[in-house]
Design an enzyme around this catalytic site. Structure first.
Site, short mmCIF file in Angstrom:
data_model
loop_
_atom_site.label_atom_id
_atom_site.label_comp_id
_atom_site.label_asym_id
_atom_site.label_seq_id
_atom_site.Cartn_x
_atom_site.Cartn_y
_atom_site.Cartn_z
N CYS A 168 0.84 -1.21 0.00
CA CYS A 168 0.00 0.00 0.00
C CYS A 168 0.87 1.26 0.00
O CYS A 168 0.63 2.19 -0.77
CB CYS A 168 -0.94 -0.01 1.20
SG CYS A 168 -2.06 -1.42 1.22
N ASP A 169 1.88 1.29 0.85
CA ASP A 169 2.80 2.43 0.88
C ASP A 169 3.49 2.61 -0.48
O ASP A 169 3.47 3.70 -1.07
CB ASP A 169 3.86 2.22 1.96
CG ASP A 169 3.50 2.89 3.28
OD1 ASP A 169 3.05 4.04 3.24
OD2 ASP A 169 3.67 2.26 4.32
N GLN A 170 4.13 1.56 -0.95
CA GLN A 170 4.89 1.69 -2.19
C GLN A 170 3.98 1.86 -3.40
O GLN A 170 4.29 2.61 -4.32
CB GLN A 170 5.83 0.49 -2.37
CG GLN A 170 6.96 0.49 -1.35
CD GLN A 170 7.96 -0.62 -1.60
OE1 GLN A 170 7.98 -1.61 -0.89
NE2 GLN A 170 8.79 -0.46 -2.61
#
Length: 386
Positions: A168-170
């Site tokens: 999700c972050d990347q």
């Protein structure tokens, strides 16, 4: 190719992962990325783990290679003056600051773009730019849990679990870059920038889209398969005599080849197994037989036989096995950092046959203050800045 974004200035107010990953992508593509950090401590990622090189944790090096660091106090008039000048010179601004912070400082997207109309402003949040939770902060495992992503990982008897990677972050960093490049193209036509909004929750909902769309349109809750697939059989990992092997029979022709290599040509005529839809009905019975047969030989032996027959398969590698494989080595994904004794994973794309390479090591805190007319950072014993 290395300078494909040469001449593009990026201003990054990034913390830990999503924002810094977006900045790292643009830096690898040749943009001049100026990372603005707090004077005291800088990006929290500098301290996410033991010191690796130059006093900073490995995580910081991974997501901040190729950038310049300017450490300023955005709560001071002097620091805000430096910020405003740099924003006026930037093509793209990226931030993943806590919701509400930029609004309180008057540097939110609409406000800053009104002062600098050519600016492409990328705001990354946890839950999105609108809605009842828009002001809530969040982290990767929280978003995976909230979005339902954790609920579809693992097997039928496993508890919900997060993915091993920070998808999700990347992923949100990637969407921010895609949006920024799209607005840069529009700016060529209109002369104006705009605001890109991306969030971890929206990214997670895209990753679960195949499952949630099935529920929204057909009322089907997803089954959990560990390594398996809801629509094909066999299409998952099996134990062999020494190590697991994943087999993917995506159609009846491949299944026939697979059955032949197992010495079970009778399956092809068996009405329980002859077609994929029938194999789905009799999945447990078929998988039990496959498992027994595959445990009779080693992974390498089966891999060689299946590959020769054209049956898609792959060893379930550990990370050390994966990065040592000749195919991974041939791709050159692990690249040395100039002037350093370590390697980092590069961007997963090539342009005109050439992969972008790392331009420089991650900067020390405030290393480039003088270059950008910011006041010097006071040196402290044991600090990470130059």
């Amino acid at each position: 190719m290395q300078g494909i974004l040469e001449g593009i200035r990026v201003l990054e107010l990034g913390q830990v992962l999503a924002g810094p990953f977006a900045g790292a992508i643009l830096a690898d593509l040749g943009a001049d990325v100026v990372k603005l950090e707090r004077v005291e401590g800088g990006d929290d990622a500098r301290h996410m783990g033991p010191a690796f090189r130059h006093g900073d944790a490995l995580n910081f090096h991974v997501f901040n290679r190729g950038k310049k660091s300017v450490a300023i106090d955005l709560k001071s008039a002097e620091g805000m003056a430096v910020f405003e000048r740099l924003a006026g010179e930037a093509d793209i601004l990226i931030h993943n600051l806590r919701p509400g912070v930029t609004e309180s400082m008057g540097i939110d997207g609409p406000s800053l773009c009104a002062r600098h109309p050519r600016l492409v402003y990328c705001a990354i949040s946890a839950f999105g730019h609108t809605g009842p939770l828009a002001i809530q902060p969040g982290y990767e495992p929280l978003i995976q849990a909230f979005s339902g992503l954790s609920s579809i990982n693992g097997g039928p008897d496993d508890p919900p679990m997060r993915t091993g990677a920070s998808v999700c972050d990347q992923g949100t960093g990637m969407w921010a870059v895609i949006g920024a490049l799209a607005l840069l193209q529009r700016r060529h036509v209109t002369g104006r920038g705009g605001v890109v909004s991306a969030s971890l929750l929206e990214t997670a909902l895209v990753w679960t889209g195949q499952k949630s769309d099935a529920y929204a349109n057909e009322g089907r809750q997803p089954d959990r398969h560990r390594s398996g697939h809801p629509g094909f059989v066999p299409y998952e990992a099996f134990d062999t005599a020494d190590a697991p092997l994943l087999v993917c029979c995506g159609n009846d022709r491949l299944f026939a080849k697979f059955a032949h290599e197992l010495g079970r040509d009778d399956w092809i005529a068996d009405e329980r197994f002859a077609t994929n839809r029938m194999r789905l009905r009799h999945k447990a019975e078929l998988l039990a037989q496959i498992g027994t047969l595959l445990r009779a030989s080693t992974r390498d032996e089966w891999s060689a036989r299946f590959a020769a027959a054209g049956v898609p398969c792959a060893p379930v590698h550990t990370l050390p096995e994966a990065i040592a494989h000749p195919q991974v080595e041939a791709l050159g994904m692990l690249q040395g950092v100039p002037g350093e004794d370590f390697r980092l994973t590069a961007l997963p794309l090539s342009i005109d046959g050439q992969r972008p390479s790392h331009r420089s090591v991650a900067p020390r805190l405030g290393q480039h203050n003088a270059e950008f007319g910011a006041p010097a950072v006071p040196s402290k014993e044991g600090s990470t800045h130059a």
